[in-house]
Design a protein around this motif. Sequence first.
Motif, PDB file in Angstrom:
ATOM      1  N   ILE A 156       1.884  14.118  -3.093  1.00 44.62           N
ATOM      2  CA  ILE A 156       1.563  13.576  -1.779  1.00 44.62           C
ATOM      3  C   ILE A 156       0.779  12.277  -1.910  1.00 44.62           C
ATOM      4  O   ILE A 156       0.346  11.907  -3.003  1.00 44.62           O
ATOM      5  N   TRP A 157       0.518  11.621  -0.774  1.00 43.35           N
ATOM      6  CA  TRP A 157       0.030  10.251  -0.763  1.00 43.35           C
ATOM      7  C   TRP A 157      -1.273  10.058  -1.527  1.00 43.35           C
ATOM      8  O   TRP A 157      -1.493   9.007  -2.131  1.00 43.35           O
ATOM      9  N   ASN A 158      -2.157  11.049  -1.518  1.00 36.29           N
ATOM     10  CA  ASN A 158      -3.447  10.880  -2.196  1.00 36.29           C
ATOM     11  C   ASN A 158      -3.505  11.601  -3.532  1.00 36.29           C
ATOM     12  O   ASN A 158      -4.568  11.706  -4.141  1.00 36.29           O
TER      13      ASN A 158
ATOM     14  N   ALA B 195      11.405   8.139  -6.099  1.00 34.90           N
ATOM     15  CA  ALA B 195      11.753   8.141  -4.686  1.00 34.90           C
ATOM     16  C   ALA B 195      10.503   8.112  -3.831  1.00 34.90           C
ATOM     17  O   ALA B 195       9.409   8.476  -4.282  1.00 34.90           O
ATOM     18  N   LEU B 196      10.709   7.740  -2.588  1.00 34.49           N
ATOM     19  CA  LEU B 196       9.607   7.490  -1.668  1.00 34.49           C
ATOM     20  C   LEU B 196       9.920   8.111  -0.311  1.00 34.49           C
ATOM     21  O   LEU B 196      11.079   8.115   0.113  1.00 34.49           O
TER      22      LEU B 196
ATOM     23  N   SER C 251       0.844  -1.192   0.000  1.00 34.94           N
ATOM     24  CA  SER C 251       0.000   0.000   0.000  1.00 34.94           C
ATOM     25  C   SER C 251       0.880   1.243   0.000  1.00 34.94           C
ATOM     26  O   SER C 251       1.903   1.287   0.683  1.00 34.94           O
ATOM     27  N   LEU C 252       0.455   2.236  -0.752  1.00 32.78           N
ATOM     28  CA  LEU C 252       1.199   3.489  -0.834  1.00 32.78           C
ATOM     29  C   LEU C 252       0.567   4.617  -0.040  1.00 32.78           C
ATOM     30  O   LEU C 252       1.050   5.745  -0.076  1.00 32.78           O
TER      31      LEU C 252
ATOM     32  N   LYS D 104      -2.567   0.788  -8.263  1.00 29.90           N
ATOM     33  CA  LYS D 104      -1.567   0.146  -9.113  1.00 29.90           C
ATOM     34  C   LYS D 104      -0.166   0.234  -8.534  1.00 29.90           C
ATOM     35  O   LYS D 104       0.784  -0.286  -9.125  1.00 29.90           O
ATOM     36  N   ARG D 105      -0.032   0.928  -7.428  1.00 27.12           N
ATOM     37  CA  ARG D 105       1.281   1.139  -6.779  1.00 27.12           C
ATOM     38  C   ARG D 105       2.282   1.715  -7.770  1.00 27.12           C
ATOM     39  O   ARG D 105       3.462   1.346  -7.782  1.00 27.12           O
TER      40      ARG D 105
END
Length: 121
Positions: free
Chosen positions: A52-54, A97-98, A28-29, A76-77
């Motif tokens: 950002i995450w969303n 990057a994450l 999950s992202l 879909k990650r």
Amino acid sequence: QVQLVESGGGLVQPGDSLRLSCLVSLRSLTQYSTGWFRQAPGKEREFVAGIIWNGGWTYYSDSVKGRFTISRDNAKRTMWLQMNKLTPEDTAIYYCALREVTRGQYEFTDWGQGTQVTVSS
């Protein structure tokens, strides 16, 4: 350990477009924001774009603002970097990057291995 795998790089001509993809191995992202960096020969790695995450907010470096678009699909990650109106100055290795959502907007902690983008006539 998280893995990020970029794809979509290549050789294009000035003015062309290219879309990079990045697949993330996490289940999950939703707890992570993501971004793109690049490193040109002889230069330091530089920030290109973040999301950002969303997907509700994106931010860009001045050098690509208006030409590049970052997006992502948590189901879909995967995230993407749509690059338009490419110039030779965009030639670089591009890295996805994450970062965890609790970190600062430039505090990325995990990186892919990169994909080469070359813009040349």
